[in-house]
Design an enzyme around this catalytic site. Sequence first.
Site, PDB file in Angstrom:
ATOM      1  N   ARG A 104       0.809  -1.186   0.033  1.00 15.12           N
ATOM      2  CA  ARG A 104       0.118  -0.085   0.067  1.00 15.12           C
ATOM      3  C   ARG A 104       0.911   1.137  -0.180  1.00 15.12           C
ATOM      4  O   ARG A 104       1.570   1.459   0.983  1.00 15.12           O
ATOM      5  CB  ARG A 104      -0.788  -0.007   1.396  1.00 15.12           C
ATOM      6  N   THR A 108      -1.125   7.364  -0.782  1.00 15.49           N
ATOM      7  CA  THR A 108      -2.430   7.244  -1.473  1.00 15.49           C
ATOM      8  C   THR A 108      -3.017   6.244  -0.807  1.00 15.49           C
ATOM      9  O   THR A 108      -4.407   6.287  -1.134  1.00 15.49           O
ATOM     10  CB  THR A 108      -2.116   6.885  -2.911  1.00 15.49           C
TER      11      THR A 108
HETATM   12  C1  PRP Z   1      -1.287  -4.673   4.505  1.00 17.76           C
HETATM   13  C2  PRP Z   1      -1.971  -5.944   4.624  1.00 17.76           C
HETATM   14  C3  PRP Z   1      -2.724  -6.200   3.282  1.00 17.76           C
HETATM   15  C4  PRP Z   1      -2.874  -4.432   3.116  1.00 17.76           C
HETATM   16  C5  PRP Z   1      -4.461  -4.133   3.639  1.00 17.76           C
HETATM   17  O1  PRP Z   1      -0.105  -4.915   3.621  1.00 17.76           O
HETATM   18  O2  PRP Z   1      -1.130  -7.220   4.671  1.00 17.76           O
HETATM   19  O3  PRP Z   1      -2.254  -6.400   2.187  1.00 17.76           O
HETATM   20  O4  PRP Z   1      -2.155  -3.713   4.019  1.00 17.76           O
HETATM   21  O5  PRP Z   1      -4.709  -2.938   3.286  1.00 17.76           O
HETATM   22  P1  PRP Z   1      -5.673  -2.443   2.157  1.00 17.76           P
HETATM   23  O6  PRP Z   1      -7.028  -3.268   2.411  1.00 17.76           O
HETATM   24  O7  PRP Z   1      -6.252  -1.019   2.674  1.00 17.76           O
HETATM   25  O8  PRP Z   1      -5.334  -2.386   0.833  1.00 17.76           O
HETATM   26  P2  PRP Z   1       1.064  -3.822   3.650  1.00 17.76           P
HETATM   27  O9  PRP Z   1       0.476  -2.656   2.343  1.00 17.76           O
HETATM   28  O10 PRP Z   1       1.269  -2.989   4.814  1.00 17.76           O
HETATM   29  O11 PRP Z   1       2.326  -4.466   3.001  1.00 17.76           O
HETATM   30  P3  PRP Z   1       3.278  -5.763   3.594  1.00 17.76           P
HETATM   31  O12 PRP Z   1       2.427  -6.859   3.825  1.00 17.76           O
HETATM   32  O13 PRP Z   1       4.256  -5.873   2.925  1.00 17.76           O
HETATM   33  O14 PRP Z   1       3.600  -5.099   5.115  1.00 17.76           O
HETATM   34  N1  URA Z   2      -2.502  -3.119   6.805  1.00 13.27           N
HETATM   35  C1  URA Z   2      -2.150  -3.496   8.150  1.00 13.27           C
HETATM   36  O1  URA Z   2      -1.087  -4.256   8.282  1.00 13.27           O
HETATM   37  N2  URA Z   2      -2.972  -3.148   9.285  1.00 13.27           N
HETATM   38  C2  URA Z   2      -4.018  -2.397   9.101  1.00 13.27           C
HETATM   39  O2  URA Z   2      -4.458  -2.035  10.040  1.00 13.27           O
HETATM   40  C3  URA Z   2      -4.457  -1.900   7.732  1.00 13.27           C
HETATM   41  C4  URA Z   2      -3.667  -2.200   6.775  1.00 13.27           C
END
Ligand code: PRP
Ligand code: URA
Length: 209
Positions: A104, A108
């Site tokens: 993410r 944004t």
């Molecule tokens: C986190 C989580 C999801 C996403 C959820 O990943 O594991 O993939 O955020 O958020 P959303 O529903 O708003 O898209 P992150 O982007 O933090 O990446 P990571 O798993 O590499 O830490």
């Molecule tokens: N991704 C995470 O890891 N935690 C949250 O609460 C939302 C998105």
Amino acid sequence: MGNVFVFDHPLIQHKLTYIRDKNTGTKEFRELVDEVAMLMAFEITRDLPLQEVEVETPVTIAKSKTLAGKKIGLVPILRAGIGMVDGVRKLIPAAKVGHVGLYRDPETLKPVEYYIKLPSDINERELIVIDPMLATGGSANDAIHSLKKRGAKNIRLMCIIAAPEGVEVIKRDHPDVDIYLAAMDEKLDDHGYIVPGLGDAGDRLFGTK
Ligand code: PRP
Ligand code: URA
């Protein structure tokens, strides 16, 4: 299809409390996520079709059952989804595993895809997309679009915690996808974090921050 299931099994709910606890360290957090993933896999697979077979026991021939129909594919969303794969594979060891890399963008909150590698026969498999968190829904939504673009037909989504906003996005864009959760939380905060949630799942699993 398009249903949302929240598993209220006492073991799942008990372990989830310790997953949420900010004082739970990386090692225990990882173990608990693994255990919850395994328990959720048990629940998710309740409706898999069976076929009758014969098996020779040491005593006689018995009529018994084995799984029939489509094979399973697991698709963790990198990176946090990785933390749930071993737990699910303890129950479904023959499942093939594809990976979708998404993060993410912190400004944004939109997902950015940086990696995808899938089994060649995803169109013939029952796919379970795995991610501990369904927040805005952007990441899971994009992952499911990517899978469908490549031929996937049967997809389920398995997350530990969801926000209502994320669930609505998936129901709107993918009404054919059932969603399986351990908890539906209250809301998102201004940074897109689930409230009360568990914080950043990837950081807590891998000890980064
Ligand atoms: C986190 C989580 C999801 C996403 C959820 O990943 O594991 O993939 O955020 O958020 P959303 O529903 O708003 O898209 P992150 O982007 O933090 O990446 P990571 O798993 O590499 O830490
Ligand atoms: N991704 C995470 O890891 N935690 C949250 O609460 C939302 C998105």
